[in-house]
Design a protein around this motif. Structure first.
Motif, short mmCIF file in Angstrom:
data_model
loop_
_atom_site.label_atom_id
_atom_site.label_comp_id
_atom_site.label_asym_id
_atom_site.label_seq_id
_atom_site.Cartn_x
_atom_site.Cartn_y
_atom_site.Cartn_z
N VAL A 79 0.87 -1.18 0.00
CA VAL A 79 0.00 0.00 0.00
C VAL A 79 0.91 1.23 0.00
O VAL A 79 1.73 1.40 0.91
N HIS A 80 0.78 2.07 -1.02
CA HIS A 80 1.68 3.21 -1.20
C HIS A 80 0.93 4.52 -1.04
O HIS A 80 -0.21 4.66 -1.54
N VAL A 81 1.57 5.48 -0.37
CA VAL A 81 0.99 6.82 -0.32
C VAL A 81 1.08 7.45 -1.69
O VAL A 81 1.93 7.09 -2.51
N HIS A 82 0.20 8.39 -1.96
CA HIS A 82 0.22 9.09 -3.24
C HIS A 82 1.39 10.07 -3.29
O HIS A 82 1.85 10.55 -2.24
N PRO A 83 1.88 10.39 -4.49
CA PRO A 83 2.94 11.41 -4.60
C PRO A 83 2.53 12.70 -3.91
O PRO A 83 1.41 13.19 -4.07
N GLY A 84 3.43 13.25 -3.13
CA GLY A 84 3.15 14.49 -2.42
C GLY A 84 2.55 14.27 -1.04
O GLY A 84 2.26 15.24 -0.33
N TYR A 85 2.37 13.01 -0.66
CA TYR A 85 1.80 12.69 0.65
C TYR A 85 2.83 11.92 1.48
O TYR A 85 3.82 11.41 0.95
N VAL A 86 2.55 11.81 2.77
CA VAL A 86 3.45 11.09 3.68
C VAL A 86 2.60 10.25 4.62
O VAL A 86 1.43 10.56 4.87
N LEU A 87 3.18 9.17 5.14
CA LEU A 87 2.46 8.24 6.00
C LEU A 87 2.26 8.82 7.39
O LEU A 87 3.22 9.26 8.03
N THR A 88 1.00 8.79 7.87
CA THR A 88 0.71 9.33 9.21
C THR A 88 -0.15 8.40 10.06
O THR A 88 -0.60 8.80 11.13
N GLY A 89 -0.38 7.17 9.61
CA GLY A 89 -1.17 6.26 10.44
C GLY A 89 -1.36 4.91 9.78
O GLY A 89 -1.24 4.77 8.55
N VAL A 90 -1.67 3.90 10.60
CA VAL A 90 -1.97 2.55 10.11
C VAL A 90 -3.11 1.97 10.94
O VAL A 90 -3.34 2.38 12.08
N ARG A 91 -3.79 1.00 10.35
CA ARG A 91 -4.79 0.24 11.08
C ARG A 91 -5.14 -1.01 10.28
O ARG A 91 -4.92 -1.07 9.07
N PHE A 92 -5.68 -2.01 10.96
CA PHE A 92 -6.23 -3.18 10.29
C PHE A 92 -7.74 -3.02 10.16
O PHE A 92 -8.39 -2.37 10.98
N ARG A 93 -8.27 -3.60 9.12
CA ARG A 93 -9.71 -3.73 8.95
C ARG A 93 -9.98 -5.16 8.49
O ARG A 93 -9.06 -5.90 8.14
N THR A 94 -11.23 -5.59 8.50
CA THR A 94 -11.58 -6.89 7.96
C THR A 94 -12.17 -6.70 6.58
O THR A 94 -13.04 -5.85 6.36
N LEU A 95 -11.66 -7.48 5.65
CA LEU A 95 -12.15 -7.48 4.27
C LEU A 95 -12.58 -8.91 3.99
O LEU A 95 -11.76 -9.77 3.71
N GLY A 96 -13.90 -9.16 4.08
CA GLY A 96 -14.37 -10.53 4.08
C GLY A 96 -13.90 -11.22 5.35
O GLY A 96 -14.11 -10.72 6.46
N SER A 97 -13.21 -12.33 5.19
CA SER A 97 -12.67 -13.04 6.35
C SER A 97 -11.20 -12.72 6.57
O SER A 97 -10.55 -13.31 7.44
N HIS A 98 -10.67 -11.77 5.80
CA HIS A 98 -9.24 -11.45 5.86
C HIS A 98 -8.99 -10.22 6.73
O HIS A 98 -9.80 -9.30 6.78
N LEU A 99 -7.81 -10.20 7.36
CA LEU A 99 -7.29 -8.96 7.93
C LEU A 99 -6.59 -8.21 6.82
O LEU A 99 -5.78 -8.77 6.08
N ASN A 100 -6.88 -6.91 6.71
CA ASN A 100 -6.38 -6.11 5.59
C ASN A 100 -5.83 -4.80 6.13
O ASN A 100 -6.41 -4.18 7.02
N LEU A 101 -4.68 -4.38 5.59
CA LEU A 101 -3.99 -3.19 6.09
C LEU A 101 -4.49 -1.93 5.40
O LEU A 101 -4.66 -1.90 4.18
N GLU A 102 -4.72 -0.89 6.19
CA GLU A 102 -5.00 0.44 5.67
C GLU A 102 -3.96 1.41 6.21
O GLU A 102 -3.43 1.22 7.31
N ILE A 103 -3.67 2.44 5.43
CA ILE A 103 -2.74 3.48 5.88
C ILE A 103 -3.39 4.84 5.76
O ILE A 103 -4.26 5.06 4.92
N ARG A 104 -2.95 5.76 6.61
CA ARG A 104 -3.42 7.14 6.52
C ARG A 104 -2.30 7.98 5.91
O ARG A 104 -1.14 7.87 6.32
N MET A 105 -2.65 8.79 4.94
CA MET A 105 -1.65 9.65 4.31
C MET A 105 -2.11 11.10 4.43
O MET A 105 -3.29 11.42 4.40
N THR A 106 -1.12 11.98 4.57
CA THR A 106 -1.37 13.40 4.74
C THR A 106 -0.47 14.16 3.77
O THR A 106 0.70 13.84 3.62
#
Length: 568
Positions: free
Chosen positions: A516-543
């Motif tokens: 999971v990549h931040v968009h150009p011009g953004y930087v990573l400012t957070g992470v969390r897991f969510r459930t996608l179906g029966s899977h654990l899936n990673l999300e990131i926050r970008m600023t």
């Protein structure tokens, strides 16, 4: 505030853009969601600051052209005044922006055959710069003194000595027969750019992840920065020398100065184009490699789920309500249970699997089982089958082994001991993953600089390390800190499965390893897991960020993103 190396999570998401400085005539308006990042890497910004200073220095030096028609005493005093200002300009820049010694990181080059050719060039430039730096610091008071006093016979003698020393230094830098700086810079450029050594360095970087503790992209950028700094020092010395010689009446040198300036711009443009191409092909992955053998420590170098899916010995007679042995081990594949303990056999000597039983298989009828020590998260230390197969690591068994034999019932049915998987979410099973976010303090201009897993109260948390963002993608190392999670238990009031945490099980144990990549011009400012179906899936926050200023733009407009690929 301590300035450290650019952290991977900040720098590498932006590096290709940072090396590219757009032509203003081609500037376009950015969308409200993702405005185009404009800025320069720290070394490129430093070079631009010097060039601005250089233009001011030459404006002062060119005043010497008006000295020719003055009286000798007035002309001498004017030259001394210009020398004082020139030395002061370069001394202040060297003291505030540069280090006299070579602080470059050339470890990658040390792994390449061309290093023995390049090392002498880099050493020559940096050693001579140390001489120039010492000259500026030691002679600046004398230049200032000469500009403030009237010429006397004694003063003229001292001034002549300083003038000869100045001319000798400048001519050594420019015209030394063995190692002129211009030749050194040309050879560095030939090896690094024309021979595309940056490409080979990028390949070498991928093989030393554990040795350097940096991503290949970051190692390559640090090499680029080191080479560019040496080239800048060499260029500064040449321009300073041309200015010195002109002030001392040894020539005009305006055309030579402009020629060196043009060469610098050409070299830097081509080096940046090459780096942009190499960076696109170089991995930005960062690995925290395993520690030395024998130094792993739970909850320090690793965390683990416990008793999630454990090997489990059970006889088929206990896994059906009819108390029969009509099936085989392969029949018991999905979600069975231990319904009884037939005649208090081996089932009475081990902890019961109170959950579900999966994936049973028949290996051999008879075996010796070594139970795990009290307090261990294992069920067995090892199992040795009569046919010679061993599961686990056979060693001394402190509690003694138990002989376990399958048996026949009425000569027709073989009651086999099966090797299965036990999915038992009991009080000894750490199998819970927090779905709560871990974020940096964006209101305090903090960004994510590291990630780690920690376990609290049977709950696994993915947490971030944060640090203050500085101009050019640097991080203030003295601000680094881990964002400590607020502990909670899956049994707490108001805490919900699927909202606050996820429970791993046989059916719901998949974790998506997405990029999971931040968009150009953004930087990573957070992470969390969510459930996608029966899977654990990673999300990131970008600023969004201003790279040049080192500030976050409109933190309240931060965006959460993740991979939406549910087809696994």
């Amino acid at each position: 505030m301590a300035r450290g190396l650019p952290r991977t999570v900040v720098l590498l998401a932006l590096l290709l853009i940072c090396l590219y400085q757009p032509d203003p005539s081609h500037a376009t308006q950015a969308s409200s969601k993702t405005r185009k990042l404009q800025g320069a890497s720290p070394i490129d910004a430093l070079r631009e600051r010097y060039l601005q200073l250089e233009r001011r220095a030459w404006t002062i030096v060119n005043q010497i052209d008006a000295v020719d028609n003055q009286l000798e005493q007035d002309a001498s005093h004017q030259r001394a005044t210009i020398m004082r200002e020139l030395v002061d300009i370069y001394l202040r820049f060297a003291e505030t922006e540069l280090t006299p010694e070579d602080a470059g990181d050339y470890r990658l080059l040390g792994r390449l055959a061309e290093w023995h050719l390049l090392e002498q060039n880099l050493l020559t430039v940096n050693k001579l710069f140390e001489v120039v730096y010492a000259f500026l610091r030691e002679k600046a008071p004398r230049f200032a003194e000469q500009a403030d006093v009237e010429a006397t016979d004694y003063g003229r003698s001292g001034r002549d000595d300083l003038r000869l020393l100045t001319i000798d230094l400048a001519e050594t830098i420019l015209f030394d027969k063995r190692q002129p700086i211009q030749q050194q810079l040309e050879e560095i450029y030939n090896i690094m750019v024309r021979q595309a050594l940056y490409y080979r360095a990028s390949m070498a970087a991928s093989s030393v992840l554990c040795s350097f503790g940096l991503s290949p992209q970051q190692m390559l950028y640090m090499l680029y920065e080191s080479i560019a700094m040496t080239e800048l020092k060499g260029y500064i010395m040449m321009q300073f020398s041309y200015a010195l010689l002109k002030v001392q009446g040894k020539g005009n040198f305006t055309e030579e100065s402009q020629a060196r300036r043009n060469e610098l711009q050409t070299r830097m443009s081509r080096a940046q184009q090459l780096m942009q191409s190499v960076m696109r092909q170089t991995s930005g992955e960062y690995w925290r490699c395993d520690p030395e053998r024998g130094t792993h420590r739970e909850n320090t170098t690793y965390v683990q789920f416990t008793r999630l899916l454990q090997g489990y010995i059970e006889n088929e007679v206990d896994m059906n309500t009819d108390n029969t042995c009509r099936e085989t081990c392969d029949h018991y594949q999905y979600g069975h249970e231990q319904h009884q303990c037939y005649k208090e056999l081996y089932c009475s000597k081990q902890p019961k699997c109170a959950g579900r039983i999966y994936d049973c298989e028949y290996i051999d009828s008879d075996m010796w089982i070594c139970p795990a020590a009290p307090g261990s998260q294992r069920r067995y230390e090892y199992i040795e089958y009569e046919n010679g197969e061993i599961r686990g690591r056979k060693q001394h068994c402190p509690r003694g082994t138990s002989k376990v034999d399958s048996w026949w019932r009425w000569l027709f049915w073989h009651c086999s001991y099966c090797f299965c998987l036990c999915d038992d979410a009991g009080r000894h099973s750490d199998r819970y993953v927090s779905l709560r976010e871990s974020v940096s303090n964006i209101q305090q201009n903090r960004v994510v600089t590291g990630l780690r897993f920690v376990k609290r109260n049977q709950m696994l948390h993915l947490i971030v390390q944060q640090g203050q963002l500085l101009p050019g993608g640097d991080i203030a190392n003295d601000t680094l800190e881990w964002v400590v999670p607020k502990p909670f238990m899956h049994t707490d009031t108001g805490v919900r499965n699927g909202v606050d945490y996820h429970t791993l099980s046989y059916e719901r144990r998949a974790i998506d390893l997405d990029d999971v990549h931040v968009h150009p011009g953004y930087v990573l400012t957070g992470v969390r897991f969510r459930t996608l179906g029966s899977h654990l899936n990673l999300e990131i926050r970008m600023t969004e960020m201003n790279f040049t200023a080192g500030t976050l733009i409109d933190p309240n407009q931060s965006i959460w993103i993740g991979s939406e690929d549910a087809d696994r």
